[in-house]
Design a protein around this motif. Structure first.
Motif, PDB file in Angstrom:
ATOM      1  N   LEU B  88       1.001  -1.137  -0.018  1.00  0.00           N
ATOM      2  CA  LEU B  88       0.288   0.030   0.218  1.00  0.00           C
ATOM      3  C   LEU B  88       0.591   0.677   0.216  1.00  0.00           C
ATOM      4  CD1 LEU B  88      -2.655  -1.209   2.697  1.00  0.00           C
ATOM      5  CD2 LEU B  88      -3.432  -0.661   0.312  1.00  0.00           C
ATOM      6  N   CYS B  89       0.557   2.379  -1.160  1.00  0.00           N
ATOM      7  CA  CYS B  89       1.032   3.741  -0.811  1.00  0.00           C
ATOM      8  C   CYS B  89       0.583   4.390   0.213  1.00  0.00           C
ATOM      9  CB  CYS B  89       1.523   3.723  -2.035  1.00  0.00           C
ATOM     10  SG  CYS B  89       0.315   4.157  -3.303  1.00  0.00           S
ATOM     11  N   ALA B  90       0.492   5.843   0.873  1.00  0.00           N
ATOM     12  CA  ALA B  90       0.112   6.026   0.878  1.00  0.00           C
ATOM     13  C   ALA B  90       0.415   7.692   1.176  1.00  0.00           C
ATOM     14  CB  ALA B  90      -0.300   5.811   2.645  1.00  0.00           C
ATOM     15  N   GLY B  91      -0.311   8.801   1.812  1.00  0.00           N
ATOM     16  CA  GLY B  91      -0.042  10.111   1.712  1.00  0.00           C
ATOM     17  C   GLY B  91      -0.692  10.817   2.141  1.00  0.00           C
ATOM     18  N   GLU B  92      -0.100  12.035   3.159  1.00  0.00           N
ATOM     19  CA  GLU B  92      -1.445  12.886   3.301  1.00  0.00           C
ATOM     20  C   GLU B  92      -1.920  13.978   2.478  1.00  0.00           C
ATOM     21  OE1 GLU B  92       0.783  15.446   6.892  1.00  0.00           O
ATOM     22  OE2 GLU B  92      -1.012  14.789   7.872  1.00  0.00           O
ATOM     23  N   GLY B  93      -3.098  13.990   3.094  1.00  0.00           N
ATOM     24  CA  GLY B  93      -4.026  15.149   1.919  1.00  0.00           C
ATOM     25  C   GLY B  93      -3.001  16.437   1.715  1.00  0.00           C
ATOM     26  N   ASN B  94      -3.064  17.997   1.378  1.00  0.00           N
ATOM     27  CA  ASN B  94      -2.942  19.278   1.875  1.00  0.00           C
ATOM     28  C   ASN B  94      -2.941  19.666   2.047  1.00  0.00           C
ATOM     29  OD1 ASN B  94      -1.790  18.524  -1.297  1.00  0.00           O
ATOM     30  ND2 ASN B  94      -3.943  19.377  -2.278  1.00  0.00           N
ATOM     31  N   THR B  95      -4.404  19.152   2.983  1.00  0.00           N
ATOM     32  CA  THR B  95      -4.799  20.234   3.888  1.00  0.00           C
ATOM     33  C   THR B  95      -4.210  19.502   5.473  1.00  0.00           C
ATOM     34  OG1 THR B  95      -6.370  19.116   4.222  1.00  0.00           O
ATOM     35  CG2 THR B  95      -6.688  20.619   3.196  1.00  0.00           C
ATOM     36  N   GLY B  96      -3.838  18.604   5.254  1.00  0.00           N
ATOM     37  CA  GLY B  96      -2.796  18.039   6.365  1.00  0.00           C
ATOM     38  C   GLY B  96      -3.290  17.222   7.562  1.00  0.00           C
ATOM     39  N   ASN B  97      -5.342  17.361   7.597  1.00  0.00           N
ATOM     40  CA  ASN B  97      -5.971  16.447   8.170  1.00  0.00           C
ATOM     41  C   ASN B  97      -6.279  15.341   7.827  1.00  0.00           C
ATOM     42  OD1 ASN B  97      -7.133  17.630   6.380  1.00  0.00           O
ATOM     43  ND2 ASN B  97      -8.470  19.069   8.099  1.00  0.00           N
ATOM     44  N   GLN B  98      -5.932  14.539   6.508  1.00  0.00           N
ATOM     45  CA  GLN B  98      -6.723  13.482   6.104  1.00  0.00           C
ATOM     46  C   GLN B  98      -5.639  12.265   5.765  1.00  0.00           C
ATOM     47  OE1 GLN B  98      -9.856  12.959   3.837  1.00  0.00           O
ATOM     48  NE2 GLN B  98     -11.232  14.616   4.706  1.00  0.00           N
ATOM     49  N   PHE B  99      -5.617  11.565   5.490  1.00  0.00           N
ATOM     50  CA  PHE B  99      -3.983  10.414   4.969  1.00  0.00           C
ATOM     51  C   PHE B  99      -4.585   9.338   3.990  1.00  0.00           C
ATOM     52  CE2 PHE B  99       0.098   8.775   5.211  1.00  0.00           C
ATOM     53  CZ  PHE B  99      -0.238   7.952   5.325  1.00  0.00           C
ATOM     54  N   TYR B 100      -4.440   9.244   2.595  1.00  0.00           N
ATOM     55  CA  TYR B 100      -5.313   8.744   1.484  1.00  0.00           C
ATOM     56  C   TYR B 100      -4.298   7.045   1.558  1.00  0.00           C
ATOM     57  CZ  TYR B 100      -8.061  12.904   1.029  1.00  0.00           C
ATOM     58  OH  TYR B 100      -8.290  13.802   1.434  1.00  0.00           O
ATOM     59  N   PHE B 101      -5.340   6.112   1.309  1.00  0.00           N
ATOM     60  CA  PHE B 101      -4.364   5.125   1.199  1.00  0.00           C
ATOM     61  C   PHE B 101      -4.282   4.748  -0.166  1.00  0.00           C
ATOM     62  CE2 PHE B 101      -1.818   2.800   4.519  1.00  0.00           C
ATOM     63  CZ  PHE B 101      -2.464   3.440   5.500  1.00  0.00           C
ATOM     64  N   GLY B 102      -3.252   3.485  -1.172  1.00  0.00           N
ATOM     65  CA  GLY B 102      -3.744   3.275  -2.307  1.00  0.00           C
ATOM     66  C   GLY B 102      -4.508   2.363  -1.804  1.00  0.00           C
ATOM     67  N   THR B 103      -4.846   2.120  -3.836  1.00  0.00           N
ATOM     68  CA  THR B 103      -5.939   1.383  -4.140  1.00  0.00           C
ATOM     69  C   THR B 103      -5.468  -0.486  -3.718  1.00  0.00           C
ATOM     70  OG1 THR B 103      -5.465   1.316  -6.396  1.00  0.00           O
ATOM     71  CG2 THR B 103      -6.996   2.103  -5.345  1.00  0.00           C
ATOM     72  N   GLY B 104      -4.181  -0.582  -3.642  1.00  0.00           N
ATOM     73  CA  GLY B 104      -3.081  -2.265  -2.673  1.00  0.00           C
ATOM     74  C   GLY B 104      -2.899  -2.711  -3.741  1.00  0.00           C
ATOM     75  N   THR B 105      -1.933  -3.350  -4.347  1.00  0.00           N
ATOM     76  CA  THR B 105      -1.137  -4.083  -5.159  1.00  0.00           C
ATOM     77  C   THR B 105      -0.848  -5.544  -4.002  1.00  0.00           C
ATOM     78  OG1 THR B 105      -0.059  -2.754  -6.584  1.00  0.00           O
ATOM     79  CG2 THR B 105       0.578  -4.669  -6.675  1.00  0.00           C
ATOM     80  N   SER B 106      -2.007  -6.787  -4.299  1.00  0.00           N
ATOM     81  CA  SER B 106      -1.721  -8.171  -4.147  1.00  0.00           C
ATOM     82  C   SER B 106      -0.345  -9.116  -4.490  1.00  0.00           C
ATOM     83  CB  SER B 106      -3.530  -8.911  -4.128  1.00  0.00           C
ATOM     84  OG  SER B 106      -3.220  -9.659  -2.595  1.00  0.00           O
TER      85      SER B 106
END
Lengths: 113, 111
Positions: B88-106
């Motif tokens: 899983l890749c993941a990153g913090e949103g522009n506003t700094g108050n949300q954290f998003y995960f990618g769709t995943g690679t199995s």
């Protein structure tokens, strides 16, 4: 040193019921986040708390709520459970936020029947 | 919503082969992280990349952050069965108050 601990590990609830999930962060970590993970997908962000204040909220209905206590532990509450709420609920802690990386617990597997 | 799309979604390879997983977004991220998750467990942080163009190596794993900080890749050399898991890749949103995960690679590595 204990990692992030979540309880319970598994839970079965009936539609319409309410559920409370608990999380204890790593000692010294002041930020706690909650995620919902449906099988086969990446986790979806629900809430972030830092120093007992809500710092972020994902796109979840108001049936989802959370709080953080003075000892930095946290609870996630879900009211009026739906079948679609069945998922793995993950808690993660960090020192201050995302830049330090998150340490995840093993999650609570919630099944709504 | 800042989406992180990963490709491929599923990957099954033989032990010893090389592979690359991609994480792409139309949004700029201040940093991106890669996690690996095994069944019944929470994701485990592998690396954080912060600077555009940055390359980090962790044993047989090589992580790269795109110059524009909109994409990242994970390359595994000589895959082992122990590499099997959900990446899983993941990153913090522009506003700094949300954290998003990618769709995943199995990933499944067959002995």
């Amino acid at each position: 040193d204990a990692g992030v601990t979540q309880s319970p590990t598994h839970l079965i609830k009936t539609r319409g019921q309410q559920v409370t999930l608990r999380c204890s962060p790593i000692s010294g970590h002041k930020s706690v986040s909650w995620y919902q993970q449906v099988l086969g997908q990446g986790p979806q962000f629900i809430f972030q708390y830092y120093e007992k204040e809500e710092r972020g909220r994902g796109n979840f209905p108001d049936r989802f709520s959370a709080r953080q206590f003075p000892n930095y532990s946290s609870e996630l509450n879900v009211n009026a459970l739906l079948l679609g709420d069945s998922a793995l609920y993950l808690c993660a802690s960090s020192l201050t936020g995302a830049n330090y990386g998150y340490t995840f617990g093993s999650g609570t597997r919630l099944t709504v029947v | 919503t800042q989406l992180l799309e990963q490709s491929p979604q599923f990957l099954s390879i033989q032990e010893g082969e090389n592979l690359t997983v991609y994480c792409n977004s139309s949004s700029v991220f201040s940093s991106l992280q890669w996690y690996r998750q095994e069944p019944g467990e929470g994701p485990v942080l592998l690396v954080t990349v912060v600077t555009g163009g940055e390359v980090k190596k962790l044993k047989r794993l090589t992580f790269q952050f795109g110059d524009a900080r909109k994409d990242s890749s994970l390359h595994i050399t000589a895959a082992q069965p122990g590499d099997t898991g959900l990446y899983l890749c993941a990153g913090e949103g522009n506003t700094g108050n949300q954290f998003y995960f990618g769709t995943g690679t199995s990933l499944t590595v067959i002995p």
